[in-house]
Scaffold this motif. Structure first.
Motif, PDB file in Angstrom:
ATOM      1  N   UNK A  24      -5.820  -8.404  10.083  1.00  0.00           N
ATOM      2  CA  UNK A  24      -6.358  -7.749   8.891  1.00  0.00           C
ATOM      3  C   UNK A  24      -6.466  -6.243   9.101  1.00  0.00           C
ATOM      4  N   UNK A  25      -7.055  -5.839  10.213  1.00  0.00           N
ATOM      5  CA  UNK A  25      -7.298  -4.410  10.436  1.00  0.00           C
ATOM      6  C   UNK A  25      -6.012  -3.640  10.700  1.00  0.00           C
ATOM      7  N   UNK A  26      -5.087  -4.240  11.433  1.00  0.00           N
ATOM      8  CA  UNK A  26      -3.824  -3.553  11.713  1.00  0.00           C
ATOM      9  C   UNK A  26      -3.097  -3.236  10.422  1.00  0.00           C
ATOM     10  N   UNK A  27      -3.059  -4.187   9.513  1.00  0.00           N
ATOM     11  CA  UNK A  27      -2.380  -3.971   8.234  1.00  0.00           C
ATOM     12  C   UNK A  27      -3.087  -2.887   7.411  1.00  0.00           C
ATOM     13  N   UNK A  28      -4.407  -2.940   7.347  1.00  0.00           N
ATOM     14  CA  UNK A  28      -5.134  -1.971   6.533  1.00  0.00           C
ATOM     15  C   UNK A  28      -5.053  -0.562   7.118  1.00  0.00           C
ATOM     16  N   UNK A  29      -5.174  -0.432   8.445  1.00  0.00           N
ATOM     17  CA  UNK A  29      -5.086   0.881   9.076  1.00  0.00           C
ATOM     18  C   UNK A  29      -3.678   1.447   8.973  1.00  0.00           C
ATOM     19  N   UNK A  30      -2.670   0.587   9.061  1.00  0.00           N
ATOM     20  CA  UNK A  30      -1.293   1.050   8.914  1.00  0.00           C
ATOM     21  C   UNK A  30      -1.068   1.628   7.517  1.00  0.00           C
ATOM     22  N   UNK A  31      -1.642   0.989   6.515  1.00  0.00           N
ATOM     23  CA  UNK A  31      -1.520   1.530   5.156  1.00  0.00           C
ATOM     24  C   UNK A  31      -2.271   2.847   5.028  1.00  0.00           C
ATOM     25  N   UNK A  32      -3.442   2.912   5.631  1.00  0.00           N
ATOM     26  CA  UNK A  32      -4.260   4.125   5.534  1.00  0.00           C
ATOM     27  C   UNK A  32      -3.545   5.313   6.157  1.00  0.00           C
ATOM     28  N   UNK A  33      -2.964   5.121   7.343  1.00  0.00           N
ATOM     29  CA  UNK A  33      -2.334   6.224   8.063  1.00  0.00           C
ATOM     30  C   UNK A  33      -0.812   6.223   7.957  1.00  0.00           C
ATOM     31  N   UNK A  34      -0.281   5.347   7.084  1.00  0.00           N
ATOM     32  CA  UNK A  34       1.162   5.294   6.834  1.00  0.00           C
ATOM     33  C   UNK A  34       1.954   5.135   8.128  1.00  0.00           C
TER      34      UNK A  34
END
Length: 461
Positions: free
Chosen positions: A188-198
């Motif tokens: 969950x966090x990897x996907x959300x952080x990847x979107x946040x920081x592109x």
């Protein structure tokens, strides 16, 4: 970085000049180039001083403050900037617990503190914490002869089992379930952080999104099962578990579930990495490790683990842990949103400004921490600590949005260190670099690998 003078209106019509980097954009490229926001903050403050204006994704205007005296002006703020915490929203259905308004946040926080900061509650769960910590030590003793140990992986799983037992009130998660919960949080966090920081990740966006949704559904199902069992079973008379305390406070089932998930996520990351970094530093400073074990021997004798009351008699262990969290704070930064105009020394910032807490930069500020890169636990002796401003050390944040689980985290970490240092000597595995990276917490990129040697262990009864 070239100096840019940013003109910010002051209350008296004058202008305060806040230094910072030049250039447009949202700062993402600079953050990525620096190797993460934690490194970027260190560079900014090294170049521009204790107060810096800088671009930050999700914040139109951000001002970072690395001076503990100036931070006092922000210590009562009870608002967080919505955009910076959007990545946590998918975990929550009752409103983002990190950014709920102050009026709603205060009673929620009070209910959390009634458990997480309560001595009675700590004592009620301490025996189970000891069992879990000793179980990890036994597994390490069996595995150490074959290969080095990955500290962060195992200690995060231990911390998660502790917080499951604490938050859920129905016993610790099994090792298999704890491993799956850790993996689900990571998805969950990897996907959300990847979107946040592109950040580009392997696989397609659709596959990653599907995996993250499956992981979130699993996490919610785990908590829902426990909530159902909790409602059907007898309630603890002292409300010493988190679910009971939230129910007594009148929180909705959705809010209780969200709170449990957020508590589990935060606790298993932060406590596990705090203990990992402490063991990393002790492996490099064997003289400090020996002094800790001597203190343990004098207090515990032949007992393999402390009682809850023993923790207060282990001041050097506490100093070592605090110095480790100064050098490697589990959460390297935080943020608030100014609800009114603030005066920060010679600078004035308007309401609505994102106030950034660069915790790592605060902890390495040489004005308050001479030779800040040096590991010296004696900094936390009472006489030295009394000479520093109170916000020179903020591993759990500042003010009404600081970590509700700070006291519990210290109990868990000190107990775990006591059990492991009684049992083992730690030596860093050869040819394995340890590189801090930003992954929700201050993580080691490829874990921290250790070779373990058994000490003349206390009785294993």
């Amino acid at each position: 970085m070239a100096l840019e003078v940013v003109m910010t209106p002051g209350a008296d019509g004058s202008f305060a000049m806040i230094p910072g980097p030049r250039g447009g954009g949202d700062g993402l490229a600079e953050i990525v180039a620096a190797g993460g926001l934690h490194n970027y903050q260190l560079r900014l403050h090294a170049e521009y001083g204790p107060v810096v204006r800088f671009p930050l994704p999700g914040a139109a205007t951000a001002v970072s403050v690395a001076d503990p005296v100036l931070l006092e002006a922000t210590a009562k703020i009870d608002e967080r900037p919505d955009k910076l915490f959007e990545f946590l929203a998918p975990l929550q259905e009752s409103g983002n617990l990190q950014t709920i308004p102050a009026a709603e946040h205060t009673p929620w926080r009070r209910a959390l503190l009634s458990v997480l900061a309560g001595r009675r509650s700590h004592e009620a769960h301490f025996e189970q914490f000891v069992t879990l910590a000793r179980g990890l030590a036994d597994r390490w003793a069996d595995a150490a002869a074959q290969s080095p140990i990955a500290l962060q992986q195992d200690l995060s799983a231990l911390s998660l089992r502790m917080i499951c037992e604490y938050a859920l009130g129905r016993g610790a998660a099994s090792p298999e379930q704890a491993d799956r919960i850790v993996s689900a949080f990571e998805d969950v966090l990897t996907e959300q952080l990847a979107r946040l920081y592109q950040v580009e990740l392997p696989g397609t966006e659709e596959d990653r999104a599907f995996r993250a949704q499956e992981a979130l559904a699993y996490l919610r199902a785990v908590v829902d099962d426990v909530l159902a069992a909790h409602e059907a079973g007898p309630q603890p008379a002292d409300h010493s578990d988190l679910i009971a305390a939230m129910a007594v406070a009148g929180q909705s089932p959705a809010r209780i579930r969200d709170t449990v998930l957020m508590t589990m996520m935060a606790a298993h990351h932060t406590t596990g990495v705090a203990v990992s970094w402490t063991l990393y530093l002790l492996a490099q400073h064997p003289e400090v490790a020996e002094r800790v074990t001597e203190e343990l021997a004098s207090v515990l004798g032949d007992r393999p683990a402390p009682d809850y009351a023993d923790l207060k008699d282990l001041p050097y262990l506490s100093m070592v842990l605090k110095e480790s969290m100064r050098l490697y704070p589990p959460g390297p930064y935080g943020a608030r949103e100014a609800t009114e105009e603030l005066r920060l020394g010679e600078y004035t910032v308007p309401a609505g400004t994102t106030i950034f807490y660069p915790i790592w930069a605060v902890h390495l500020n040489p004005e308050y921490w001479p030779q800040p890169e040096v590991f010296r636990p004696e900094r936390f002796a009472a006489d030295e600590a009394a000479e520093r401003p109170r916000l020179a050390y903020i591993p759990f944040g500042v003010g009404p949005r600081s970590c509700e689980g700070a006291a519990l985290a210290m109990v868990e970490a000190e107990l775990t260190l006591a059990v492991l240092l009684q049992r083992f000597r730690f030596e860093l595995a050869a040819d394995h670099p340890v590189v801090p990276i930003e992954r929700f917490v201050l993580w080691a990129a490829d874990d921290i690998w250790m070779n373990l040697t058994s000490r003349s262990s206390p009785a294993q009864s």
